[in-house]
Design an enzyme around this catalytic site. Structure first.
Site, PDB file in Angstrom:
ATOM      1  N   ASN A   1     -99.343  43.446  34.553  1.00 61.33           N
ATOM      2  CA  ASN A   1     -98.012  42.888  34.319  1.00 61.33           C
ATOM      3  C   ASN A   1     -98.156  41.593  33.518  1.00 61.33           C
ATOM      4  O   ASN A   1     -98.570  40.567  34.056  1.00 61.33           O
ATOM      5  CB  ASN A   1     -97.315  42.609  35.652  1.00 61.33           C
ATOM      6  CG  ASN A   1     -95.901  42.088  35.473  1.00 61.33           C
ATOM      7  OD1 ASN A   1     -95.367  42.079  34.363  1.00 61.33           O
ATOM      8  ND2 ASN A   1     -95.290  41.642  36.557  1.00 61.33           N
TER       9      ASN A   1
ATOM     10  N   LYS B   1     -95.782  39.897  32.335  1.00 58.67           N
ATOM     11  CA  LYS B   1     -94.635  39.029  32.620  1.00 58.67           C
ATOM     12  C   LYS B   1     -94.045  38.474  31.317  1.00 58.67           C
ATOM     13  O   LYS B   1     -93.841  39.227  30.370  1.00 58.67           O
ATOM     14  CB  LYS B   1     -95.045  37.944  33.612  1.00 58.67           C
ATOM     15  CG  LYS B   1     -95.653  38.528  34.887  1.00 58.67           C
ATOM     16  CD  LYS B   1     -95.865  37.509  35.976  1.00 58.67           C
ATOM     17  CE  LYS B   1     -96.455  38.183  37.204  1.00 58.67           C
ATOM     18  NZ  LYS B   1     -96.583  37.265  38.353  1.00 58.67           N
TER      19      LYS B   1
ATOM     20  N   HIS C   1     -89.800  43.902  41.086  1.00 61.28           N
ATOM     21  CA  HIS C   1     -90.775  42.814  41.205  1.00 61.28           C
ATOM     22  C   HIS C   1     -90.124  41.617  41.887  1.00 61.28           C
ATOM     23  O   HIS C   1     -88.944  41.318  41.691  1.00 61.28           O
ATOM     24  CB  HIS C   1     -91.305  42.418  39.827  1.00 61.28           C
ATOM     25  CG  HIS C   1     -92.514  41.549  39.891  1.00 61.28           C
ATOM     26  ND1 HIS C   1     -92.447  40.193  40.118  1.00 61.28           N
ATOM     27  CD2 HIS C   1     -93.833  41.838  39.782  1.00 61.28           C
ATOM     28  CE1 HIS C   1     -93.672  39.690  40.137  1.00 61.28           C
ATOM     29  NE2 HIS C   1     -94.533  40.678  39.940  1.00 61.28           N
TER      30      HIS C   1
ATOM     31  N   GLU D   1     -90.201  38.578  41.394  1.00 59.93           N
ATOM     32  CA  GLU D   1     -89.624  37.559  40.508  1.00 59.93           C
ATOM     33  C   GLU D   1     -88.234  37.959  40.028  1.00 59.93           C
ATOM     34  O   GLU D   1     -87.510  37.131  39.485  1.00 59.93           O
ATOM     35  CB  GLU D   1     -90.572  37.308  39.334  1.00 59.93           C
ATOM     36  CG  GLU D   1     -91.843  36.587  39.784  1.00 59.93           C
ATOM     37  CD  GLU D   1     -93.003  36.704  38.816  1.00 59.93           C
ATOM     38  OE1 GLU D   1     -94.081  36.222  39.163  1.00 59.93           O
ATOM     39  OE2 GLU D   1     -92.834  37.291  37.724  1.00 59.93           O
TER      40      GLU D   1
ATOM     41  N   GLU E   1     -96.723  43.813  46.943  1.00 60.45           N
ATOM     42  CA  GLU E   1     -97.102  42.492  46.461  1.00 60.45           C
ATOM     43  C   GLU E   1     -96.738  41.428  47.497  1.00 60.45           C
ATOM     44  O   GLU E   1     -95.560  41.120  47.667  1.00 60.45           O
ATOM     45  CB  GLU E   1     -96.438  42.187  45.115  1.00 60.45           C
ATOM     46  CG  GLU E   1     -94.979  42.629  45.021  1.00 60.45           C
ATOM     47  CD  GLU E   1     -94.273  42.067  43.802  1.00 60.45           C
ATOM     48  OE1 GLU E   1     -94.942  41.553  42.910  1.00 60.45           O
ATOM     49  OE2 GLU E   1     -93.040  42.131  43.775  1.00 60.45           O
TER      50      GLU E   1
ATOM     51  N   GLY F   1     -99.729  34.683  41.847  1.00 62.77           N
ATOM     52  CA  GLY F   1     -99.917  33.528  40.979  1.00 62.77           C
ATOM     53  C   GLY F   1    -100.463  32.295  41.662  1.00 62.77           C
ATOM     54  O   GLY F   1    -100.543  31.228  41.050  1.00 62.77           O
TER      55      GLY F   1
ATOM     56  N   SER G   1    -102.613  38.532  43.411  1.00 62.76           N
ATOM     57  CA  SER G   1    -103.711  37.796  42.767  1.00 62.76           C
ATOM     58  C   SER G   1    -105.015  38.598  42.756  1.00 62.76           C
ATOM     59  O   SER G   1    -106.099  38.064  43.035  1.00 62.76           O
ATOM     60  CB  SER G   1    -103.924  36.433  43.442  1.00 62.76           C
ATOM     61  OG  SER G   1    -102.831  35.571  43.208  1.00 62.76           O
TER      62      SER G   1
END
Length: 297
Positions: A51, A53, A135, A137, A210, A216, A256
């Site tokens: 990904n 992003k 996702h 985010e 996730e 991150g 991660s």
């Protein structure tokens, strides 16, 4: 009048023999179940996604990222890549090893007066057959406005599948839930999957788990924690969809993951691959693919 021995009236060696036989059956059953689980895990082809992003900041940098993906040996592992929306078209015909371009989102209404959205029809016209949704985010984590919730994601998944596309469906929990323990995590996973259990076709849907607290941050779940969570998710799917779906569906780990932790995570029987963030922008992405390909061979 002589008393007839009932089922519970064992004497001497008879009871010991029956107990021994029962224990033997339990052991044999456990071994058979474990063997079946191992066989099903081996049957699930590993899958690794990258990904990107909202990266990179220049089209001129895309060829280097594409080269990293093309360096992957995909003979024993499926690979997909999620470019930023502005870079999807550029990347759509650049991968030479079967890696799938997988946009990071789609709408559920098609083309029309939907500013800022991407439609399945547009993707299919570019030869794209897979899309990622859900996702964290986009679910409102990290202080970003929530653009999706469980209801919209269920609607999107049905729309994607009805259009003949495949989907990577993301789920995951924030730190506040993880701190309450595994039961709380799995309760949240159940909430996030409740509206999609009947849509889970292992040939068309990949689950990407996730842990939001690990995205991150450089912090990752231990292999044991990842396995326990993945096994719990698979159990939920077995109970709420079917055992056959649970055995066959692939569940990626997305917290991660990198070249250093991929080998140990790959050894876990219910970890079928990775959704990779930062490391997907580096040459080490090929090492992650290699690690899980070897572990699942």
């Amino acid at each position: 009048m002589p008393q007839t021995a009932g089922p519970a009236m064992f004497t001497g060696g008879s009871a010991d023999s029956a107990s021994s036989s029962f224990s033997g059956l339990q052991v044999a059953s456990a071994i058979a179940a474990a063997s079946a689980a191992i066989a099903m895990a081996a049957a699930r082809r590993p899958v690794v996604g990258g990904n990107w992003k909202c990266n990179p900041d220049a089209v001129s940098k895309l060829d280097g990222l594409v080269a990293n993906i093309n360096a992957c040996d995909t003979s024993k592992c499926d690979v997909y890549v999620c470019p930023s929306p502005l870079h999807v078209y550029y990347c759509s015909d650049k991968f030479t090893n079967g890696a799938k371009v997988t946009p990071q989102n789609c709408n559920f209404t098609g083309c029309g007066a939907f500013t800022g959205e991407m439609a399945i029809e547009q993707m299919k016209d570019m030869g794209i057959s897979q899309v990622l949704i859900g996702h964290s985010e986009r679910r409102g984590e990290f202080g970003i406005y929530a653009m999706d919730d469980n209801a919209t994601l269920a609607t999107k998944l049905k729309y994607i599948l009805d259009a003949g596309m495949t989907c990577v469906f993301c789920i995951g929990e924030p730190l506040s839930i993880r701190e309450k323990g595994l039961d709380a995590v799995l309760a949240e996973m159940d909430v996030q999957m409740t509206q999609i259990y009947d849509l889970l076709d292992p040939e068309k849907v990949i689950i990407a788990y996730e842990p939001v607290w690990a995205i991150g941050t450089g912090v990752t779940a231990t292999p044991e924690d990842a396995q326990a969570t993945h096994a719990g998710i698979r159990k939920l799917i077995s109970e709420k969809a079917s055992p056959a779906v649970a055995d066959a569906i692939r569940i990626q780990y997305g917290g991660s993951a990198n070249a250093a932790n991929a080998p140990d995570l790959s050894k876990q029987p219910d970890v079928d691959g990775f959704l990779v963030g930062g490391a997907s922008l580096k040459p080490e992405f090929a090492e992650i693919v290699k690690a899980i390909s070897e572990a699942k061979a």
